[in-house]
Design a protein around this motif. Structure first.
Motif, short mmCIF file in Angstrom:
data_model
loop_
_atom_site.label_atom_id
_atom_site.label_comp_id
_atom_site.label_asym_id
_atom_site.label_seq_id
_atom_site.Cartn_x
_atom_site.Cartn_y
_atom_site.Cartn_z
N LYS A 23 1.44 0.75 2.73
CA LYS A 23 0.41 0.37 3.68
C LYS A 23 -0.43 -0.74 3.07
N ASP A 67 3.35 -2.32 5.75
CA ASP A 67 2.87 -1.97 7.10
C ASP A 67 1.36 -2.20 7.16
N ASN A 95 -0.59 -1.95 9.99
CA ASN A 95 -1.28 -1.20 11.05
C ASN A 95 -2.37 -2.03 11.73
N LYS A 137 9.04 4.82 17.67
CA LYS A 137 8.52 6.19 17.60
C LYS A 137 8.67 6.75 19.01
N LEU A 164 4.04 11.72 10.51
CA LEU A 164 3.88 12.89 9.64
C LEU A 164 4.21 14.17 10.41
N TYR A 187 5.62 15.94 2.77
CA TYR A 187 4.53 16.17 3.71
C TYR A 187 3.76 17.47 3.45
O1 OSB Z 1 2.13 3.14 11.12
O2 OSB Z 1 4.04 4.03 10.84
C1 OSB Z 1 2.81 4.15 10.91
C2 OSB Z 1 1.85 7.77 10.15
C3 OSB Z 1 0.84 7.97 11.08
C4 OSB Z 1 0.45 6.92 11.89
C5 OSB Z 1 1.09 5.68 11.78
C6 OSB Z 1 2.12 5.48 10.87
C7 OSB Z 1 2.48 6.55 10.02
C8 OSB Z 1 3.49 6.43 8.96
C9 OSB Z 1 4.11 7.73 8.46
O3 OSB Z 1 3.74 5.39 8.39
C10 OSB Z 1 5.59 7.80 8.50
C11 OSB Z 1 6.08 9.23 8.27
O4 OSB Z 1 5.92 10.10 9.17
O5 OSB Z 1 6.61 9.50 7.20
#
Ligand code: OSB
Ligand code: MG
Length: 390
Positions: A179, A204, A206, A278, A308, A338
């Protein structure tokens, strides 16, 4: 649909379980971290008593998407469940039609739809992955092992970040996602590449940047990244296309793709080359199948993202990720990344080749542990930061 005639289902009841599970490692993103993994677990009961499970993967705060546990509870209880109870369905792909009068609220819709997918796969005595393949043209039989990677949150120090990557590589993960946020990007990538010159690495954001950061972000091109995920606004497609022209590293879109329509527009504009799908973000597996077909048709690389999820959501996502058109490692890690103890059995274990094996049983192929479910529901009630308004 091909093959044998599949069985239909009549829905007797749909129950909701709100849970909180302690995470072994917080996932700090550019929008923060939540102390517990929260979710609504959807339990659908058929007229013959058979049950199916789905996961509404929402957080307590509207930080990743607009929905929260409480908005999803409201939409699910008051608008979605009444549209299905007492109804007969021939296939879960009929669910979006029943939900047509409810706009948005994709996570809520996806959770309910997922429970129907699990139920109907079980009713037909098929693994969910095979049941998905039944809804695709021939040639889409699932793989038994699914390539996966791991997503690592923002750490307090570069040393801590390097140590954590080392640990994940030793566990066997071959694709590392980090991240990033302004102030935690170039130095991070430089340090990681110094320690691990050859690993499959991606970042990533976000939605942490704007077009004004183009010169800064262009410097990331030197680190041989697999992709950069969602650099710009969560609801933007067009500006991603302007920024993509200025960078060599391919963009992967996450937050801003909420339907097959969105992904088609993004491809037309050149807003990104790769999709983090997703199923929860696009409103469920029916829409995900449309997106899957579009990706196969356009030859656009695809992988399955995560939120997650508990074993319920993760097993279903893994079943989808087993389809052969999912061409890159997915964000679906082993259970111990997790939770100390998930609410399902058996746990997912990482194989030495950085894959997870598809469960063998019908539907999602995992058993929900009722005692752990009750414990996780009690934990949610004890820690719910938002008590009822009335
Ligand atoms: O941006 O992909 C994302 C988890 C919660 C919200 C957004 C993200 C994520 C992850 C986790 O990157 C990925 C996982 O579940 O292992
Ligand atoms: Mg993402």
């Amino acid at each position: 649909m091909k093959g044998a005639v599949l069985k239909s289902v009549t829905i007797r009841d749909i129950k909701l379980h709100v849970i909180a599970l302690p995470l072994v490692e917080l996932l700090k993103t550019s929008f923060g971290a939540e102390p517990y993994k929260s979710a609504i677990l959807v339990e659908v009961v058929a007229s013959d008593g058979l049950t199916g499970w789905g996961e509404t993967a929402v957080k307590t705060k509207p930080s990743y998407g607009a929905e929260t546990i409480l908005t999803a509870l409201h939409i699910t209880r008051d608008f979605l469940i009444p549209k299905l109870v007492g109804q007969t369905l021939d296939t879960p792909t009929q669910v979006p039609e029943r939900f047509k009068s409810v706009r948005g609220n994709h996570h809520a819709r996806a959770g309910v739809e997922a429970s129907i997918w699990d139920l109907m796969a079980k009713m037909n005595d098929m693994r969910l992955a095979d049941y998905f393949a039944q809804h695709l043209p021939p040639g889409n039989a699932p793989r038994e092992s699914v390539p996966v990677g791991v997503s690592i949150g923002i750490q307090d120090s570069l040393d801590g970040q390097i140590a954590l990557i080392k640990k994940r590589l030793e566990e066997g993960y071959r694709r590392i996602k980090l991240k990033i946020a302004p102030g935690w990007d170039l130095e991070l990538a430089r340090a990681v590449r110094r320690h691990f010159p050859d690993i499959m690495l991606m970042l990533d954001a976000n939605s942490a940047y704007t077009l004004a950061d183009a010169d800064h972000l262009r410097q990331l091109d030197q680190f041989d990244l697999l992709m950069i995920e969602q650099p710009l606004a969560y609801d933007d497609i067009y500006e991603h296309s302007l920024l993509q022209q200025q960078l060599q590293t391919p963009f992967c879109l996450d937050e801003s793709i909420c339907s097959a329509h969105d992904w088609r527009i993004a491809l037309e504009l050149g807003a990104g080359e790769i999709l983090n799908l997703k199923p929860t973000r696009v409103g469920g597996y029916s829409e995900s199948l449309k997106i899957y077909k579009l990706c196969v048709e356009r030859g656009s690389p695809l992988w399955i993202g995560g939120m997650l999820e508990t074993g319920i959501g993760r097993a279903a996502n893994l079943s989808f990720a087993a389809l052969p058109g999912v061409t890159l490692p997915s964000d679906i890690s082993a259970t111990d990344r997790y939770f100390d103890r998930d609410i399902t059995e058996p746990p997912f274990v990482l194989q030495p080749d950085s894959t997870l094996r598809l469960p063998a049983g019908a539907g999602i192929g995992l058993e929900v542990q009722r005692d752990r479910l009750a414990e996780a529901e009690a934990r949610w009630r004890a820690h719910n930061p938002f008590p009822p308004l009335f």
